[in-house]
Motif scaffolding. Structure first.
Motif, PDB file in Angstrom:
ATOM      1  N   TYR A 209      38.465  46.630  32.394  1.00  0.00           N
ATOM      2  CA  TYR A 209      37.638  45.788  33.254  1.00  0.00           C
ATOM      3  C   TYR A 209      38.333  45.522  34.587  1.00  0.00           C
ATOM      4  O   TYR A 209      37.746  45.648  35.648  1.00  0.00           O
ATOM      5  CB  TYR A 209      37.284  44.487  32.534  1.00  0.00           C
ATOM      6  CG  TYR A 209      36.564  44.793  31.246  1.00  0.00           C
ATOM      7  CD1 TYR A 209      35.208  45.079  31.253  1.00  0.00           C
ATOM      8  CD2 TYR A 209      37.257  44.887  30.042  1.00  0.00           C
ATOM      9  CE1 TYR A 209      34.555  45.432  30.094  1.00  0.00           C
ATOM     10  CE2 TYR A 209      36.605  45.238  28.872  1.00  0.00           C
ATOM     11  CZ  TYR A 209      35.256  45.508  28.898  1.00  0.00           C
ATOM     12  OH  TYR A 209      34.612  45.874  27.766  1.00  0.00           O
ATOM     13  N   ARG A 210      39.625  45.164  34.491  1.00  0.00           N
ATOM     14  CA  ARG A 210      40.348  44.889  35.727  1.00  0.00           C
ATOM     15  C   ARG A 210      40.398  46.142  36.604  1.00  0.00           C
ATOM     16  O   ARG A 210      40.195  46.074  37.819  1.00  0.00           O
ATOM     17  CB  ARG A 210      41.767  44.419  35.398  1.00  0.00           C
ATOM     18  CG  ARG A 210      42.532  44.186  36.665  1.00  0.00           C
ATOM     19  CD  ARG A 210      43.834  43.463  36.445  1.00  0.00           C
ATOM     20  NE  ARG A 210      44.457  43.299  37.745  1.00  0.00           N
ATOM     21  CZ  ARG A 210      45.460  42.492  37.995  1.00  0.00           C
ATOM     22  NH1 ARG A 210      45.958  41.768  37.016  1.00  0.00           N
ATOM     23  NH2 ARG A 210      45.941  42.402  39.198  1.00  0.00           N
ATOM     24  N   PHE A 213      37.151  46.496  38.434  1.00  0.00           N
ATOM     25  CA  PHE A 213      37.002  45.571  39.564  1.00  0.00           C
ATOM     26  C   PHE A 213      37.921  45.950  40.720  1.00  0.00           C
ATOM     27  O   PHE A 213      37.555  45.812  41.880  1.00  0.00           O
ATOM     28  CB  PHE A 213      37.244  44.129  39.111  1.00  0.00           C
ATOM     29  CG  PHE A 213      36.087  43.569  38.335  1.00  0.00           C
ATOM     30  CD1 PHE A 213      34.836  43.395  38.937  1.00  0.00           C
ATOM     31  CD2 PHE A 213      36.217  43.215  36.996  1.00  0.00           C
ATOM     32  CE1 PHE A 213      33.765  42.886  38.227  1.00  0.00           C
ATOM     33  CE2 PHE A 213      35.141  42.710  36.283  1.00  0.00           C
ATOM     34  CZ  PHE A 213      33.917  42.541  36.904  1.00  0.00           C
ATOM     35  N   GLU A 214      39.111  46.453  40.388  1.00  0.00           N
ATOM     36  CA  GLU A 214      40.017  46.882  41.452  1.00  0.00           C
ATOM     37  C   GLU A 214      39.434  48.080  42.202  1.00  0.00           C
ATOM     38  O   GLU A 214      39.538  48.166  43.427  1.00  0.00           O
ATOM     39  CB  GLU A 214      41.404  47.194  40.885  1.00  0.00           C
ATOM     40  CG  GLU A 214      42.205  45.904  40.679  1.00  0.00           C
ATOM     41  CD  GLU A 214      43.491  46.094  39.884  1.00  0.00           C
ATOM     42  OE1 GLU A 214      43.648  47.157  39.232  1.00  0.00           O
ATOM     43  OE2 GLU A 214      44.334  45.173  39.902  1.00  0.00           O
ATOM     44  N   GLU A 217      36.746  46.759  44.471  1.00  0.00           N
ATOM     45  CA  GLU A 217      37.316  46.086  45.637  1.00  0.00           C
ATOM     46  C   GLU A 217      37.869  47.106  46.648  1.00  0.00           C
ATOM     47  O   GLU A 217      37.763  46.912  47.860  1.00  0.00           O
ATOM     48  CB  GLU A 217      38.427  45.116  45.172  1.00  0.00           C
ATOM     49  CG  GLU A 217      39.114  44.315  46.265  1.00  0.00           C
ATOM     50  CD  GLU A 217      38.197  43.316  46.987  1.00  0.00           C
ATOM     51  OE1 GLU A 217      37.095  43.047  46.485  1.00  0.00           O
ATOM     52  OE2 GLU A 217      38.581  42.830  48.069  1.00  0.00           O
ATOM     53  N   LEU A 224      33.548  41.367  45.777  1.00  0.00           N
ATOM     54  CA  LEU A 224      33.773  40.474  44.641  1.00  0.00           C
ATOM     55  C   LEU A 224      33.928  39.009  45.057  1.00  0.00           C
ATOM     56  O   LEU A 224      34.222  38.150  44.235  1.00  0.00           O
ATOM     57  CB  LEU A 224      35.021  40.924  43.869  1.00  0.00           C
ATOM     58  CG  LEU A 224      34.906  42.345  43.291  1.00  0.00           C
ATOM     59  CD1 LEU A 224      36.211  42.762  42.635  1.00  0.00           C
ATOM     60  CD2 LEU A 224      33.766  42.419  42.288  1.00  0.00           C
ATOM     61  N   THR A 225      33.752  38.745  46.355  1.00  0.00           N
ATOM     62  CA  THR A 225      33.783  37.355  46.817  1.00  0.00           C
ATOM     63  C   THR A 225      32.542  37.101  47.670  1.00  0.00           C
ATOM     64  O   THR A 225      31.869  38.034  48.107  1.00  0.00           O
ATOM     65  CB  THR A 225      35.033  37.067  47.672  1.00  0.00           C
ATOM     66  OG1 THR A 225      35.151  38.092  48.647  1.00  0.00           O
ATOM     67  CG2 THR A 225      36.283  36.997  46.832  1.00  0.00           C
ATOM     68  N   PHE A 285      28.632  43.699  34.662  1.00  0.00           N
ATOM     69  CA  PHE A 285      29.588  44.803  34.480  1.00  0.00           C
ATOM     70  C   PHE A 285      28.898  46.139  34.713  1.00  0.00           C
ATOM     71  O   PHE A 285      29.425  47.026  35.380  1.00  0.00           O
ATOM     72  CB  PHE A 285      30.182  44.800  33.055  1.00  0.00           C
ATOM     73  CG  PHE A 285      31.156  43.683  32.787  1.00  0.00           C
ATOM     74  CD1 PHE A 285      31.616  42.869  33.819  1.00  0.00           C
ATOM     75  CD2 PHE A 285      31.629  43.454  31.499  1.00  0.00           C
ATOM     76  CE1 PHE A 285      32.514  41.840  33.566  1.00  0.00           C
ATOM     77  CE2 PHE A 285      32.525  42.435  31.234  1.00  0.00           C
ATOM     78  CZ  PHE A 285      32.962  41.623  32.264  1.00  0.00           C
TER      79      PHE A 285
ATOM     80  N   ASN B  23      36.699  31.100  45.709  1.00  0.00           N
ATOM     81  CA  ASN B  23      36.082  32.296  46.276  1.00  0.00           C
ATOM     82  C   ASN B  23      37.144  33.322  46.696  1.00  0.00           C
ATOM     83  O   ASN B  23      37.386  33.537  47.879  1.00  0.00           O
ATOM     84  CB  ASN B  23      35.213  31.897  47.476  1.00  0.00           C
ATOM     85  CG  ASN B  23      34.370  33.043  47.975  1.00  0.00           C
ATOM     86  OD1 ASN B  23      34.087  33.981  47.220  1.00  0.00           O
ATOM     87  ND2 ASN B  23      33.975  32.984  49.239  1.00  0.00           N
ATOM     88  N   GLY B  31      41.008  40.065  33.155  1.00  0.00           N
ATOM     89  CA  GLY B  31      40.378  41.259  33.723  1.00  0.00           C
ATOM     90  C   GLY B  31      39.271  40.981  34.713  1.00  0.00           C
ATOM     91  O   GLY B  31      38.703  41.898  35.283  1.00  0.00           O
TER      92      GLY B  31
END
Lengths: 491, 78
Positions: A209-210, A213-214, A217, A224-225, A285, B23, B31
């Protein structure tokens, strides 16, 4: 026939069979048809409430928002949790009152509290104006899901017509019991499908998962923000609050409350439903995985991201299971919308025009309206153009306008007049129409305001207009409160 | 008085009030990027807080029921 098609048809037939069987052992009076004879325990009410969260919007829109917009999609996860914590206190009050007065619709609640059938008609019209586009949205989603999952073998038109006919069948026969039973099947399918693919895809494509997301990004910095302007934290917070406010104002949700056997049902559900809502996380996801695996879907096509990545990643059986789950996410809310709209029109509009009508006639009218409403929705689904999009945008804001009048009616004594409630709702609705048609935002209304204020959800403007008009009219048409009661209350 | 019911406001205030500060992407939690993790944690806390209120309410209802059964006049005092 591909395995996908077989799964979709199999689940469809099973759902219809469950929906029809749900009637067994019950004579269908209006009270039985609309609110299940007020006999549902925790499990059934849970299924109805959960049935409302996982609509085609959550399924396609949740992944589509994550895919197209990134972090702003997280608002979908927030408003439910807030609405549920409020529901713990709000719903038992509503339920108790509805139980003693034997109410069958949301508009009934306003009629009884404000002692005004006119207010009932106003609320009924607002409800129908919000419900029909919402039904169309479900049918559109259904068409997309089934035609995509069947590899185009079933066209959208065929999918929409077939499902609508079956929907009319089991809604007319079983009423809200049918919704509850099909909802059980739907929840099993959604849990398996949404969680299954949401767990699997990040691991399969990114190894974790990480890692996913990386990669997101790196490919799309800032996804992601929340951005500093536009869909900023101010937008996020105001949108969550506004959506949570409107949550229980949906007439089918409100009437779902009446189905409960006891008020304790809502307290238990307020504990479980926030956790259950975390299923949306797995939909996110999938949307984020799709962002990298099937890039290039623009605008409205982003809603197809979930289906595209599923087609690319899995065999025909799984595609079929996802398609079937998607089909059910349209059928269950669709059935509740039909029951609610039928009940509201017959009970709060027809009965007012024909006061001599017997309960039997009203019940008959309610059920006869189901095929009519469905036909309207099908035609709008297959033919509707730009007008429909505008109506959809307005739907949530439409029902949110009922909030001030509802909250003010919860006390033991009615303190504001029906005239003020009507004035507030009408003013609020007109503002919603104006804001939507002119595509206004707080930024266009107040160009000189600080960025934070500009990003606030424009829906609050309509709610504010509503509240101000309501207050002014309420002060002008004050309800006389007997002095004795006032003294008794202060002691 | 059921003052503990105000606890229900905590998850909403925490979740939304923290958004401007949460944020950010780093640090990752389980994760998840920080903002998403922040929201998920508060959703879980919502369930826990509501469970606590449910328990306290159940206990209180039981107390009230037993007080009412023994001395009907005195049921308001506690």
């Amino acid at each position: 026939m591909t395995p996908a098609l077989a799964v979709i048809i199999g689940v469809f037939v099973l759902a219809i069979a469950l929906g029809l069987m749900a009637r067994r052992g019950h004579v269908m009076s209006l009270e039985q048809w609309s609110v299940g004879g007020r006999g549902f325990g925790s499990v059934f009410v849970f299924l109805l409430m959960a049935g409302e969260i996982y609509t085609t919007f959550t399924f396609l829109g949740g992944s589509g928002w994550a895919y197209g917009k990134g972090a702003p999609a997280f608002y979908i996860l927030c408003y439910g949790a807030i609405a549920y914590s409020v529901s713990y206190f709000l719903l038992p009050i509503v339920w108790r009152y509805a139980q003693t007065r034997r109410l069958v619709s949301q508009a009934d609640f306003f009629v009884a509290k404000y002692e005004s059938k006119t207010l009932g008609v106003v609320v009924a019209l607002v409800s129908v104006a919000a419900l029909v586009p919402y039904l169309v949205l479900q049918l559109k989603g259904l068409g997309i899901i089934v035609s995509e999952a069947s590899g185009g073998v079933i066209t959208q038109a065929v999918a929409v017509w077939t499902s609508s006919i079956a929907l009319v069948g089991y809604v007319v026969v079983s009423g809200v019991r049918g919704s509850a039973w099909t909802s059980a099947l739907k929840d099993v399918m959604i849990l398996a499908a949404a969680v299954g693919i949401g767990v699997y895809l990040p691991l399969h494509y990114f190894g974790g998962y990480r890692a996913m997301f990386e990669a997101v990004e790196a490919a799309k910095p800032g996804a992601l923000t929340l951005p500093a302007s536009g869909m900023s934290p101010a937008w996020f917070i105001s949108t969550v609050l506004l959506t949570a406010t409107g949550f229980y104002m949906w007439p089918q949700f409100f009437a779902g409350v009446y189905t409960a056997r006891s008020e304790n049902v809502f307290r238990k559900n307020a504990v479980i439903l926030p956790l259950y809502q975390l299923v949306v996380l797995f939909v996110f996801f999938t949307g984020f995985a799709a962002m990298l695996v099937v890039p290039g879907l623009k605008g409205a096509a982003a809603d197809l991201s979930l289906l595209r990545i599923v087609e690319q990643s899995f065999g025909s059986w799984t595609v079929g299971a996802i398609g079937a789950a998607g089909l059910l996410t349209a059928l269950v809310p669709g059935s509740m919308i039909l029951i609610t709209a039928g009940t509201i029109i017959s009970q709060n509009i027809y009965r007012v025009m024909a006061p001599a009508a017997s309960d039997r006639t009203v019940s008959l009218v309610a059920r006869s309206l189901v095929p009519v409403l469905t036909l309207v929705a099908v035609i709008l689904t297959l033919r509707g153009g730009q007008t429909l999009v505008v109506l959809l945008l307005m739907g949530y804001n439409f029902v949110t306008q009922l909030f001030p009048a509802l909250i003010l009616s919860l006390g033991e004594r009615q303190r504001v007049s029906a005239a003020s409630a009507i004035a507030g709702i009408v003013a609020g609705e007109l503002t919603v129409v104006f804001l939507t048609v002119t595509s206004a935002s707080v930024a266009t209304l107040l160009p000189g305001a600080p960025q934070m204020v500009k990003d606030l959800n424009v829906g609050f403007v309509a709610l504010a207009v509503n509240a101000v008009v309501l207050t002014v009219v309420a002060l002008a048409t004050r309800v006389e409160t007997p002095v004795v009661t006032e003294l008794a209350r202060t002691r | 008085m059921r003052r503990y019911r105000w606890l229900a406001a905590i998850p909403t205030l925490g979740m939304l009030g923290g958004v401007p500060f949460a944020n950010r992407v780093h640090p990752y939690v389980l994760g998840l990027p920080f903002l998403l993790a922040w929201i998920v944690v508060w959703v879980v806390i919502t369930s826990l807080v509501m469970a606590l209120i449910y328990l306290l309410d159940s206990r209180r209802d039981a107390e009230l029921a037993s007080t009412a059964a023994t001395s009907p006049d005195d049921s308001r005092s506690s």
